[in-house]
Design a protein around this motif. Structure first.
Motif, PDB file in Angstrom:
ATOM      1  N   PRO A  93       0.423  -1.381  -0.270  1.00  0.00           N
ATOM      2  CA  PRO A  93       0.179  -0.292   0.313  1.00  0.00           C
ATOM      3  C   PRO A  93       0.438   1.613  -0.127  1.00  0.00           C
ATOM      4  CG  PRO A  93       0.129  -0.825   1.645  1.00  0.00           C
ATOM      5  CD  PRO A  93       0.793  -2.268   1.197  1.00  0.00           C
ATOM      6  N   MET A  98       1.257   2.084  -8.084  1.00  0.00           N
ATOM      7  CA  MET A  98       0.441   1.435  -8.168  1.00  0.00           C
ATOM      8  C   MET A  98       0.091   0.840  -8.808  1.00  0.00           C
ATOM      9  SD  MET A  98      -0.620  -0.196  -4.941  1.00  0.00           S
ATOM     10  CE  MET A  98      -0.223   0.072  -3.425  1.00  0.00           C
ATOM     11  N   ALA A 129      -4.528   3.016   1.951  1.00  0.00           N
ATOM     12  CA  ALA A 129      -4.670   1.808   0.566  1.00  0.00           C
ATOM     13  C   ALA A 129      -5.721   1.988   0.148  1.00  0.00           C
ATOM     14  CB  ALA A 129      -4.939   0.305   2.103  1.00  0.00           C
ATOM     15  N   MET A 132      -5.784   1.109  -3.653  1.00  0.00           N
ATOM     16  CA  MET A 132      -5.430  -0.005  -3.753  1.00  0.00           C
ATOM     17  C   MET A 132      -6.318  -0.754  -3.963  1.00  0.00           C
ATOM     18  SD  MET A 132      -2.272  -2.334  -1.803  1.00  0.00           S
ATOM     19  CE  MET A 132      -3.578  -2.679   0.221  1.00  0.00           C
ATOM     20  N   TYR A 133      -7.433  -1.008  -3.040  1.00  0.00           N
ATOM     21  CA  TYR A 133      -8.724  -1.702  -2.519  1.00  0.00           C
ATOM     22  C   TYR A 133      -9.877  -1.293  -4.041  1.00  0.00           C
ATOM     23  CZ  TYR A 133      -7.636  -2.431   2.160  1.00  0.00           C
ATOM     24  OH  TYR A 133      -7.023  -3.029   3.600  1.00  0.00           O
TER      25      TYR A 133
END
Length: 268
Positions: A93, A98, A129, A132-133
């Motif tokens: 994260p 990313m 994060a 990313m999720y």
């Protein structure tokens, strides 16, 4: 196979041979627990097959941003070389690249994402994060999420509950029956639905059979997967612990492989 069941280890950590012993020694120190194996792929396949394991879900979390690409390439190479292995890649994260990291993971045809908040030092529900999720949710890939630690709350079940509220289509396997060392909290805060599943890894050695049975039926046996957490535990001993639960034939067949196969096919 064992006792007539096809068996998948839904939670196996592997490392390149040259760093495997160092990596497992580090994990051993982190948890103050002995490791049964060294995290080498050939060792996993040999010992797993001898105990009756037919297939493996392999993974390895990146403990630093710089490890992401090399770990994912290694896992993809193992899945290509060994058809009995399904590989989940990793993300970190804290990465500033990313999108590039996730694109590489997808281009390598990895089947999910392994995250370990305690190793990676981030609270599950950290807003940092969330991007990313969001990417993972949009892809439909599942996350194998380490859950629980009695010494910290980074992976506390209530944090996962908050993430699931924020990301209603995020698919997650909550490892260690929802929370290693936090099993009561896991049952309190987590409930299976179409996107949340649980594995048994690193739980059977710590809980009495009646407590494991109660948790499995709380979540629903159809929502649980058999996991060993290789290289931490011995395959034969973990299977002995599992069959000592004295679940029904249908429950055994589902947990030992059928549930995972069905769920992964739904996310393909």
């Amino acid at each position: 196979m064992k006792n007539g069941y096809h068996i998948t280890d839904a939670h196996a950590h592997i490392f390149p041979d040259k760093i495997a012993e160092k990596a497992t020694e580090s994990i051993s120190h982190f948890y103050d627990l002995p490791m049964q194996y060294h995290g080498k792929v050939a060792e996993m396949l040999e010992n797993g097959a001898a105990a009756g394991i037919d297939s493996f879900l392999i993974c390895s979390p990146a403990t630093s941003v710089g490890q992401v690409h090399s770990i994912n390439a290694f896992l993809a190479s193992c899945a290509a070389a060994y058809p009995m292995c399904t590989a989940f890649g990793t993300l970190h994260p804290a990465s500033e690249t990313m999108e590039e990291d996730f694109r590489q993971l997808q281009e390598l045809h990895l089947k999910g994402v392994k995250l370990h908040p305690d190793f990676q030092n981030f609270p599950i529900d950290d807003p940092a994060a969330y991007p990313m999720y969001d990417m993972i949710q949009e892809s439909g890939l599942p996350i194998l999420m380490h859950m629980g630690d009695a010494r910290s709350d980074l992976s506390h079940p209530i944090r996962l509950k908050m993430v699931l509220r924020q990301f209603p289509r995020l698919r997650i396997i909550a490892a260690h029956l929802g929370g290693w060392g936090r099993w009561k909290d896991a049952c309190k805060y987590l409930h299976a639905d179409e996107r949340l599943r649980f594995d048994t890894s690193s739980s059977l050695p710590f809980l009495p059979p009646e407590e494991v049975r109660k948790m499995i039926r709380h979540y629903g046996a159809e929502n649980c997967f058999f996991g060993v957490d290789y290289p931490m535990w011995d395959y034969a001993e973990e299977l002995e612990r599992f069959f000592a639960l004295q679940l029904t034939h249908t429950e055994n067949a589902g947990i030992l492989s059928e549930n995972l196969t069905k769920w992964l096919n739904e996310t393909a």
